[in-house]
Design an enzyme around this catalytic site. Sequence first.
Site, PDB file in Angstrom:
ATOM      1  N   ALA A  67       0.877  -1.166   0.000  1.00 48.41           N
ATOM      2  CA  ALA A  67       0.000   0.000   0.000  1.00 48.41           C
ATOM      3  C   ALA A  67       0.918   1.220   0.000  1.00 48.41           C
ATOM      4  O   ALA A  67       2.081   1.132   0.410  1.00 48.41           O
ATOM      5  CB  ALA A  67      -0.876  -0.032   1.243  1.00 48.41           C
ATOM      6  N   GLY A 112       0.593  -4.846   0.939  1.00 45.63           N
ATOM      7  CA  GLY A 112      -0.605  -4.902   0.098  1.00 45.63           C
ATOM      8  C   GLY A 112      -0.362  -5.608  -1.228  1.00 45.63           C
ATOM      9  O   GLY A 112      -1.306  -6.129  -1.833  1.00 45.63           O
ATOM     10  N   GLU A 115      -0.717  -9.177  -0.474  1.00 47.10           N
ATOM     11  CA  GLU A 115      -2.150  -9.421  -0.243  1.00 47.10           C
ATOM     12  C   GLU A 115      -2.917  -9.478  -1.571  1.00 47.10           C
ATOM     13  O   GLU A 115      -3.873 -10.231  -1.708  1.00 47.10           O
ATOM     14  CB  GLU A 115      -2.715  -8.319   0.667  1.00 47.10           C
ATOM     15  CG  GLU A 115      -2.150  -8.415   2.080  1.00 47.10           C
ATOM     16  CD  GLU A 115      -2.533  -7.217   2.941  1.00 47.10           C
ATOM     17  OE1 GLU A 115      -1.992  -6.119   2.678  1.00 47.10           O
ATOM     18  OE2 GLU A 115      -3.352  -7.372   3.844  1.00 47.10           O
ATOM     19  N   GLU A 135       4.634  -4.888   7.315  1.00 49.18           N
ATOM     20  CA  GLU A 135       3.882  -3.816   7.991  1.00 49.18           C
ATOM     21  C   GLU A 135       4.404  -3.521   9.387  1.00 49.18           C
ATOM     22  O   GLU A 135       4.366  -2.384   9.851  1.00 49.18           O
ATOM     23  CB  GLU A 135       2.384  -4.179   8.062  1.00 49.18           C
ATOM     24  CG  GLU A 135       1.656  -4.132   6.732  1.00 49.18           C
ATOM     25  CD  GLU A 135       1.776  -5.417   5.921  1.00 49.18           C
ATOM     26  OE1 GLU A 135       2.540  -6.327   6.319  1.00 49.18           O
ATOM     27  OE2 GLU A 135       1.103  -5.511   4.884  1.00 49.18           O
TER      28      GLU A 135
HETATM   29  N1  DAK Z   1       4.679   3.154  -0.853  1.00 49.95           N
HETATM   30  C1  DAK Z   1       5.081   4.302  -1.427  1.00 49.95           C
HETATM   31  N2  DAK Z   1       6.243   4.447  -2.111  1.00 49.95           N
HETATM   32  C2  DAK Z   1       7.016   3.355  -2.198  1.00 49.95           C
HETATM   33  C3  DAK Z   1       6.672   2.109  -1.633  1.00 49.95           C
HETATM   34  C4  DAK Z   1       5.414   2.024  -0.932  1.00 49.95           C
HETATM   35  N3  DAK Z   1       4.950   0.893  -0.390  1.00 49.95           N
HETATM   36  N4  DAK Z   1       7.666   1.221  -1.880  1.00 49.95           N
HETATM   37  C5  DAK Z   1       8.585   1.895  -2.605  1.00 49.95           C
HETATM   38  N5  DAK Z   1       8.214   3.175  -2.790  1.00 49.95           N
HETATM   39  C6  DAK Z   1       8.951   4.224  -3.519  1.00 49.95           C
HETATM   40  C7  DAK Z   1      10.156   4.680  -2.730  1.00 49.95           C
HETATM   41  O1  DAK Z   1       9.772   5.630  -1.737  1.00 49.95           O
HETATM   42  C8  DAK Z   1      11.005   5.296  -3.830  1.00 49.95           C
HETATM   43  O2  DAK Z   1      10.493   6.565  -4.150  1.00 49.95           O
HETATM   44  P1  DAK Z   1      11.507   7.808  -4.432  1.00 49.95           P
HETATM   45  O3  DAK Z   1      12.338   7.938  -3.219  1.00 49.95           O
HETATM   46  O4  DAK Z   1      12.282   7.360  -5.659  1.00 49.95           O
HETATM   47  O5  DAK Z   1      10.572   8.953  -4.692  1.00 49.95           O
HETATM   48  C9  DAK Z   1      10.712   4.380  -5.008  1.00 49.95           C
HETATM   49  O6  DAK Z   1       9.489   3.708  -4.702  1.00 49.95           O
HETATM   50  C10 DAK Z   1      11.792   3.331  -5.217  1.00 49.95           C
HETATM   51  O7  DAK Z   1      11.979   2.665  -3.990  1.00 49.95           O
HETATM   52  P2  DAK Z   1      13.417   2.475  -3.306  1.00 49.95           P
HETATM   53  O8  DAK Z   1      14.329   3.578  -3.704  1.00 49.95           O
HETATM   54  O9  DAK Z   1      13.172   2.251  -1.860  1.00 49.95           O
HETATM   55  O10 DAK Z   1      13.900   1.132  -4.028  1.00 49.95           O
HETATM   56  P3  DAK Z   1      14.895   0.038  -3.445  1.00 49.95           P
HETATM   57  O11 DAK Z   1      15.188  -0.881  -4.578  1.00 49.95           O
HETATM   58  O12 DAK Z   1      16.025   0.668  -2.718  1.00 49.95           O
HETATM   59  O13 DAK Z   1      14.028  -0.762  -2.349  1.00 49.95           O
HETATM   60  C11 DAK Z   1      12.049  -1.898  -1.533  1.00 49.95           C
HETATM   61  C12 DAK Z   1      12.920  -1.499  -2.777  1.00 49.95           C
HETATM   62  C13 DAK Z   1      10.763  -2.541  -2.056  1.00 49.95           C
HETATM   63  C14 DAK Z   1      12.807  -2.884  -0.676  1.00 49.95           C
HETATM   64  C15 DAK Z   1      11.750  -0.607  -0.706  1.00 49.95           C
HETATM   65  O14 DAK Z   1      11.226   0.390  -1.593  1.00 49.95           O
HETATM   66  C16 DAK Z   1      10.753  -0.841   0.384  1.00 49.95           C
HETATM   67  O15 DAK Z   1      11.076  -1.368   1.458  1.00 49.95           O
HETATM   68  N6  DAK Z   1       9.503  -0.371   0.178  1.00 49.95           N
HETATM   69  C17 DAK Z   1       8.476  -0.423   1.168  1.00 49.95           C
HETATM   70  C18 DAK Z   1       7.948  -1.812   1.243  1.00 49.95           C
HETATM   71  C19 DAK Z   1       6.876  -1.921   2.298  1.00 49.95           C
HETATM   72  O16 DAK Z   1       7.106  -1.643   3.481  1.00 49.95           O
HETATM   73  N7  DAK Z   1       5.706  -2.340   1.863  1.00 49.95           N
HETATM   74  C20 DAK Z   1       4.591  -2.523   2.733  1.00 49.95           C
HETATM   75  C21 DAK Z   1       3.864  -1.247   2.798  1.00 49.95           C
HETATM   76  S1  DAK Z   1       2.712  -1.321   4.115  1.00 49.95           S
HETATM   77  C22 DAK Z   1      -3.967  -0.747   6.286  1.00 49.95           C
HETATM   78  C23 DAK Z   1      -4.113  -0.830   4.930  1.00 49.95           C
HETATM   79  C24 DAK Z   1      -3.129  -1.388   4.207  1.00 49.95           C
HETATM   80  C25 DAK Z   1      -1.997  -1.841   4.819  1.00 49.95           C
HETATM   81  C26 DAK Z   1      -1.883  -1.780   6.177  1.00 49.95           C
HETATM   82  C27 DAK Z   1      -2.871  -1.267   6.915  1.00 49.95           C
HETATM   83  N8  DAK Z   1      -5.004  -0.139   7.059  1.00 49.95           N
HETATM   84  C28 DAK Z   1      -5.532   0.993   6.433  1.00 49.95           C
HETATM   85  C29 DAK Z   1      -5.178  -0.427   8.404  1.00 49.95           C
HETATM   86  C30 DAK Z   1      -0.934  -2.298   4.028  1.00 49.95           C
HETATM   87  C31 DAK Z   1       0.267  -1.899   4.355  1.00 49.95           C
HETATM   88  C32 DAK Z   1       1.366  -2.012   3.459  1.00 49.95           C
HETATM   89  O17 DAK Z   1       1.298  -2.540   2.373  1.00 49.95           O
END
Ligand code: DAK
Length: 261
Positions: A67, A112, A115, A135
């Site tokens: 997400a 997400g 998911e 998360e």
């Molecule tokens: N959201 C927004 N931007 C994201 C992103 C994300 N999930 N993942 C990556 N990006 C963006 C980065 O910020 C970066 O943007 P700029 O800095 O270039 O503007 C760009 O994509 C490239 O990412 P990286 O530079 O970080 O690329 P790397 O190859 O170094 O790393 C990575 C790739 C996938 C390991 C890293 O980007 C990463 O850790 N991303 C976050 C992954 C993550 O934590 N995903 C889970 C998100 S939480 C809920 C509803 C939904 C959810 C929970 C609760 N409720 C409403 C209660 C769901 C939650 C999630 O999904």
Amino acid sequence: MAYENLRVDRREDGITWIEIDRPKALNALNTPTLLELERALDEAAKDSSLRVLVITGGGEKAFVAGADISEMAEMGPTQARNFSALGHRVFEKLEKLPVPTIAAVNGFALGGGMELALACDLVYASEKARFGQPEVNLAVIPGFGGTQRLPRKIGPMRALELCFTGDMIPAEKAKEIGLVLEVFPADSLREGVEAIAKKIASKGPLAIAALKRVIIEASACDPRTANALEQEAFGVLFGSEDQKEGMRAFLEKRPAAFSGR
Ligand code: DAK
């Protein structure tokens, strides 16, 4: 109306590919992207020629990296609840689509994104794919159905481990624990998924729809109701033209030509 964050390739052979395409955010799901996906699924549900729907990620790196964290960062409880409800609504539409859905996971499938893959019927991955529910690193929990679909797919203990640690696992490990059916070399994921989709698309569509309904609905029923569902669906199929065609074709030693009627 055109899509901004999706590419939809609806093809003559009944296979539609939806590519989530926001490369600047590794295809992260924000509200506009979820709404576009919902619109594409509503279109798919009305498309009587659709046989298989495939979802994949645009670009080289990601299926969907979660997400959208930049959208969630400033949310309060009510907005977060609404965002979660939107994700649930869209993924339920995906799950209920009367055709098989396939996740072709070409890169990061995190939060997400994992998911989204879990809401598809079949999951295939490239060797570059990485899966995880990170998360907890953000001090939240999965909000698009992961706490429910993940334990059903891989068992509660493995689901807890993935969610507690937030660890990312490679495609082969995901296969080992039953999250992924097959791992393809990165440059042949599309081809591999295409072959599976074509095989499914060649079968009787009413039987495929009945299979999906019975297997998914029955998993939420007691055994007696589940068996009754199967019997009912089995009987109904014998009122179809395709059942007659399939059985006649076998007896006449020729390939069947199914019409979906
Ligand atoms: N959201 C927004 N931007 C994201 C992103 C994300 N999930 N993942 C990556 N990006 C963006 C980065 O910020 C970066 O943007 P700029 O800095 O270039 O503007 C760009 O994509 C490239 O990412 P990286 O530079 O970080 O690329 P790397 O190859 O170094 O790393 C990575 C790739 C996938 C390991 C890293 O980007 C990463 O850790 N991303 C976050 C992954 C993550 O934590 N995903 C889970 C998100 S939480 C809920 C509803 C939904 C959810 C929970 C609760 N409720 C409403 C209660 C769901 C939650 C999630 O999904």
